[in-house]
Design a protein around this motif. Structure first.
Motif, PDB file in Angstrom:
ATOM      1  N   ASP A  93     -59.002 -50.810 -35.621  1.00 26.10           N
ATOM      2  CA  ASP A  93     -58.534 -51.833 -36.558  1.00 26.10           C
ATOM      3  C   ASP A  93     -57.487 -52.743 -35.907  1.00 26.10           C
ATOM      4  O   ASP A  93     -57.465 -53.956 -36.156  1.00 26.10           O
ATOM      5  CB  ASP A  93     -57.950 -51.180 -37.805  1.00 26.10           C
ATOM      6  N   ARG A  94     -56.621 -52.171 -35.078  1.00 24.86           N
ATOM      7  CA  ARG A  94     -55.605 -52.975 -34.403  1.00 24.86           C
ATOM      8  C   ARG A  94     -56.252 -53.967 -33.426  1.00 24.86           C
ATOM      9  O   ARG A  94     -55.901 -55.152 -33.400  1.00 24.86           O
ATOM     10  CB  ARG A  94     -54.623 -52.066 -33.663  1.00 24.86           C
ATOM     11  N   VAL A  95     -57.200 -53.484 -32.635  1.00 27.87           N
ATOM     12  CA  VAL A  95     -57.861 -54.368 -31.677  1.00 27.87           C
ATOM     13  C   VAL A  95     -58.751 -55.368 -32.406  1.00 27.87           C
ATOM     14  O   VAL A  95     -58.851 -56.538 -32.015  1.00 27.87           O
ATOM     15  CB  VAL A  95     -58.674 -53.544 -30.655  1.00 27.87           C
ATOM     16  N   ARG A  96     -59.398 -54.922 -33.483  1.00 28.33           N
ATOM     17  CA  ARG A  96     -60.212 -55.839 -34.291  1.00 28.33           C
ATOM     18  C   ARG A  96     -59.368 -57.013 -34.788  1.00 28.33           C
ATOM     19  O   ARG A  96     -59.800 -58.168 -34.734  1.00 28.33           O
ATOM     20  CB  ARG A  96     -60.813 -55.090 -35.473  1.00 28.33           C
ATOM     21  N   ALA A  97     -58.163 -56.716 -35.239  1.00 27.59           N
ATOM     22  CA  ALA A  97     -57.280 -57.785 -35.717  1.00 27.59           C
ATOM     23  C   ALA A  97     -56.934 -58.761 -34.601  1.00 27.59           C
ATOM     24  O   ALA A  97     -56.847 -59.981 -34.818  1.00 27.59           O
ATOM     25  CB  ALA A  97     -56.007 -57.177 -36.298  1.00 27.59           C
ATOM     26  N   GLN A  98     -56.753 -58.248 -33.392  1.00 28.33           N
ATOM     27  CA  GLN A  98     -56.475 -59.121 -32.256  1.00 28.33           C
ATOM     28  C   GLN A  98     -57.669 -60.023 -31.954  1.00 28.33           C
ATOM     29  O   GLN A  98     -57.505 -61.222 -31.690  1.00 28.33           O
ATOM     30  CB  GLN A  98     -56.122 -58.274 -31.030  1.00 28.33           C
ATOM     31  N   VAL A  99     -58.881 -59.456 -31.988  1.00 30.09           N
ATOM     32  CA  VAL A  99     -60.090 -60.251 -31.747  1.00 30.09           C
ATOM     33  C   VAL A  99     -60.261 -61.313 -32.831  1.00 30.09           C
ATOM     34  O   VAL A  99     -60.600 -62.472 -32.545  1.00 30.09           O
ATOM     35  CB  VAL A  99     -61.329 -59.338 -31.674  1.00 30.09           C
ATOM     36  N   GLN A 100     -60.036 -60.934 -34.078  1.00 30.08           N
ATOM     37  CA  GLN A 100     -60.180 -61.905 -35.164  1.00 30.08           C
ATOM     38  C   GLN A 100     -59.155 -63.026 -35.056  1.00 30.08           C
ATOM     39  O   GLN A 100     -59.443 -64.170 -35.411  1.00 30.08           O
ATOM     40  CB  GLN A 100     -60.069 -61.182 -36.511  1.00 30.08           C
ATOM     41  N   ALA A 101     -57.968 -62.706 -34.533  1.00 32.23           N
ATOM     42  CA  ALA A 101     -56.974 -63.759 -34.301  1.00 32.23           C
ATOM     43  C   ALA A 101     -57.467 -64.736 -33.240  1.00 32.23           C
ATOM     44  O   ALA A 101     -57.263 -65.955 -33.360  1.00 32.23           O
ATOM     45  CB  ALA A 101     -55.643 -63.142 -33.881  1.00 32.23           C
ATOM     46  N   VAL A 102     -58.134 -64.225 -32.211  1.00 35.94           N
ATOM     47  CA  VAL A 102     -58.706 -65.093 -31.180  1.00 35.94           C
ATOM     48  C   VAL A 102     -59.795 -65.980 -31.780  1.00 35.94           C
ATOM     49  O   VAL A 102     -59.869 -67.182 -31.499  1.00 35.94           O
ATOM     50  CB  VAL A 102     -59.275 -64.255 -30.019  1.00 35.94           C
ATOM     51  N   ILE A 103     -60.631 -65.398 -32.633  1.00 36.51           N
ATOM     52  CA  ILE A 103     -61.709 -66.171 -33.269  1.00 36.51           C
ATOM     53  C   ILE A 103     -61.124 -67.286 -34.130  1.00 36.51           C
ATOM     54  O   ILE A 103     -61.594 -68.429 -34.084  1.00 36.51           O
ATOM     55  CB  ILE A 103     -62.615 -65.240 -34.108  1.00 36.51           C
ATOM     56  N   ARG A 104     -60.084 -66.979 -34.897  1.00 33.65           N
ATOM     57  CA  ARG A 104     -59.449 -68.019 -35.717  1.00 33.65           C
ATOM     58  C   ARG A 104     -58.845 -69.109 -34.848  1.00 33.65           C
ATOM     59  O   ARG A 104     -58.930 -70.300 -35.173  1.00 33.65           O
ATOM     60  CB  ARG A 104     -58.377 -67.389 -36.611  1.00 33.65           C
ATOM     61  N   SER A 105     -58.262 -68.714 -33.740  1.00 31.62           N
ATOM     62  CA  SER A 105     -57.677 -69.691 -32.827  1.00 31.62           C
ATOM     63  C   SER A 105     -58.755 -70.598 -32.242  1.00 31.62           C
ATOM     64  O   SER A 105     -58.568 -71.821 -32.129  1.00 31.62           O
ATOM     65  CB  SER A 105     -56.918 -68.971 -31.707  1.00 31.62           C
ATOM     66  N   GLU A 106     -59.891 -70.022 -31.871  1.00 34.25           N
ATOM     67  CA  GLU A 106     -60.995 -70.825 -31.326  1.00 34.25           C
ATOM     68  C   GLU A 106     -61.504 -71.839 -32.349  1.00 34.25           C
ATOM     69  O   GLU A 106     -61.894 -72.953 -31.982  1.00 34.25           O
ATOM     70  CB  GLU A 106     -62.146 -69.909 -30.896  1.00 34.25           C
ATOM     71  N   ASP A 107     -61.484 -71.452 -33.617  1.00 33.79           N
ATOM     72  CA  ASP A 107     -61.995 -72.344 -34.660  1.00 33.79           C
ATOM     73  C   ASP A 107     -61.096 -73.545 -34.902  1.00 33.79           C
ATOM     74  O   ASP A 107     -61.496 -74.491 -35.588  1.00 33.79           O
ATOM     75  CB  ASP A 107     -62.161 -71.562 -35.966  1.00 33.79           C
ATOM     76  N   THR A 108     -59.886 -73.509 -34.361  1.00 33.43           N
ATOM     77  CA  THR A 108     -58.967 -74.642 -34.507  1.00 33.43           C
ATOM     78  C   THR A 108     -58.608 -75.270 -33.168  1.00 33.43           C
ATOM     79  O   THR A 108     -57.660 -76.032 -33.069  1.00 33.43           O
ATOM     80  CB  THR A 108     -57.674 -74.195 -35.221  1.00 33.43           C
ATOM     81  N   ASN A 109     -59.371 -74.937 -32.149  1.00 34.17           N
ATOM     82  CA  ASN A 109     -59.135 -75.465 -30.801  1.00 34.17           C
ATOM     83  C   ASN A 109     -60.284 -76.385 -30.425  1.00 34.17           C
ATOM     84  O   ASN A 109     -61.423 -75.936 -30.284  1.00 34.17           O
ATOM     85  CB  ASN A 109     -59.036 -74.307 -29.804  1.00 34.17           C
ATOM     86  N   PRO A 110     -60.033 -77.689 -30.248  1.00 29.60           N
ATOM     87  CA  PRO A 110     -61.142 -78.614 -29.980  1.00 29.60           C
ATOM     88  C   PRO A 110     -61.890 -78.302 -28.686  1.00 29.60           C
ATOM     89  O   PRO A 110     -63.099 -78.559 -28.604  1.00 29.60           O
ATOM     90  CB  PRO A 110     -60.462 -79.982 -29.927  1.00 29.60           C
ATOM     91  N   ASN A 111     -61.205 -77.755 -27.689  1.00 29.62           N
ATOM     92  CA  ASN A 111     -61.905 -77.384 -26.460  1.00 29.62           C
ATOM     93  C   ASN A 111     -62.885 -76.250 -26.723  1.00 29.62           C
ATOM     94  O   ASN A 111     -64.022 -76.269 -26.231  1.00 29.62           O
ATOM     95  CB  ASN A 111     -60.893 -76.970 -25.385  1.00 29.62           C
TER      96      ASN A 111
END
Length: 436
Positions: free
Chosen positions: A138-156
């Motif tokens: 669950d801890r690592v899942r939360a880290q991955v989901q944070a990366v996914i959210r970041s990608e969704d707001t990163n134009p690159n």
């Protein structure tokens, strides 16, 4: 001090080129093969493992499982929970790294000679007896989901994902190794165990090692690390990807004063006879920084961007010739026109000076890559992944030097056609319209 620093830098440049790199092929008693560069100057060994297939072995409905599994391997193994495992690594003075890419799941080990056997045994536990405890997952899942959210707001990232979607269709290359928020949210311990069994097997691992270790010692170490893994993975390696890009422009609206400009067209695999010609051509076109044509036309002459670059993306299952920049919205139309013009112009040929300068840089920078055991181990693994021969480091520069202007022109005529170039623009570009 100035003289000493200069002498050291010169040694880095000259020494690897002047002396052949001695790579040994090692076979362990258990039949595991690896490439090794011995270096007994410091009591330290680096080992790089690559399990072929990597995140491309995800099933479509569980995209992200291999990545989550790889990221959780160090979160406890055997009798050690996450904290205990981390303390054991620290006590040994070791370093482990686990990461999933589309072509391979990579495992890197750094071990002091005095603790090498214990380090190998600890890594073996991580690979064969991972715990996948619920709290760690669950801890690592939360880290991955944070990366996914970041990608969704990163134009690159948005541009890269759209280009991949258009390029690779139904192949795993078309989607992120991280998966989506939806697929990652429902992954279970059982899914991670299944992902581990799909990827971690002896029949698909390639290995590079460098440092204070003999062939016999490396063989024993590899049997310790990998002997407990199954001989075969439960999933076949991926099929080759078919490039689906067509020429045209995709615009993704994004409220920003500048537009991320991503572009890509057909590339070629590293084993293609024209690869080194394309390698030199790319340096001249956009891979050479301030010495490249695109940088000269777009930044130096017109000031349309701070920077622009191109690269050959030579993944195992599919390849592109790609590039990118960030350009003020008002200048995008002009810049895209210049990129297209330079893409076509290379087929008209290059000058003797351009060719000589590219070769000088590309042959001069190569020895600098071999400046540490970790880097060398990674290079040896990468060579095996793409099918290079064991003497490649000692023959590579000769292949670059052998490229002629006619070779560059031929590969440019073969691959660099602007009507095959797809642009993905994330922003509010002016002077250009979306086309199919």
């Amino acid at each position: 001090m100035i003289r000493a620093t200069f002498t050291f830098c010169l040694a880095l440049i000259v020494a690897p080129a002047a002396h052949a790199i001695d790579i040994q092929e090692v076979t362990s008693p258990g039949g595991i093969t690896a490439w090794l560069v011995e270096d007994h100057s410091i009591p330290f060994t680096a080992v790089s493992l690559a399990f072929m297939g990597g995140a491309s072995l995800d099933t479509a409905d569980k995209r992200g499982a291999v990545n989550l599994m790889a990221s959780t391997l160090e979160e406890g193994a055997g009798q050690l929970d996450a904290t205990g495992f981390a303390e054991a690594v620290e006590t040994l003075g070791a370093q482990f790294s686990f990461s999933a890419g589309d072509d391979a799941l990579s495992v890197d080990l750094r071990a002091l000679t005095e603790n090498r056997d214990e380090t190998a045994a600890l890594l073996a536990q991580a690979l064969t007896q991972p715990r996948f405890d619920a709290d760690a997952v669950d801890r690592v899942r939360a880290q991955v989901q944070a990366v996914i959210r970041s990608e969704d707001t990163n134009p690159n990232a948005i541009a890269a994902k759209e280009m991949a979607r258009q390029a690779w269709g139904d192949h795993p290359y078309a989607t992120s190794v991280n998966g989506t928020a939806e697929t990652v949210a429902v992954l279970t311990q059982t899914d991670l165990i299944e992902a581990k069994n799909r990827v971690l097997a002896r029949d698909r691992v390639v290995i590079g090692a460098a440092g204070d270790i003999t062939p016999d010692e490396l063989g024993a170490m590899l049997d310790t690390i990998l002997g407990g893994l199954p001989e075969q993975g439960t999933a076949p390696l991926p099929d080759k990807a078919v490039l689906g890009l067509t020429g045209g422009v995709t615009v993704i609206d994004w409220d920003s004063p500048q537009t991320v400009v991503s572009f890509a067209g057909p590339g070629l695999p590293i084993d293609d006879p024209d690869y080194f010609a394309a390698f030199v051509a790319n340096h001249i076109l956009g891979g050479g920084g301030f010495s490249s044509r695109l940088m000269d036309e777009i930044r130096e002459k017109r000031g349309l961007s701070y920077g622009i670059g191109t690269s050959l993306s030579t993944s195992i299952y599919g390849q592109t010739w790609q590039g990118g920049s960030a350009i003020a919205n008002a200048n995008v139309g002009e810049a895209v026109g210049l990129i297209r013009a330079e893409w076509d112009r290379l087929a008209q040929g290059v000058t003797d000076a351009e060719l000589a300068d590219a070769k000088t840089y590309l042959t001069g920078e190569y020895p600098l890559r071999f400046d540490g055991n970790g880097k060398i181990a990674g290079i040896l693994t990468g060579m095996q992944m793409v099918g290079f021969p064991i003497d490649y480091p000692n023959t590579r520069n000769a292949k670059v030097e052998a490229v002629t202007a006619a070779d560059v022109q031929r590969v440019a005529q073969r691959l660099l056609r602007s009507d095959n170039l797809r642009f993905v623009l994330v922003g509010r570009p002016e002077g250009i319209a979306e086309t199919p």
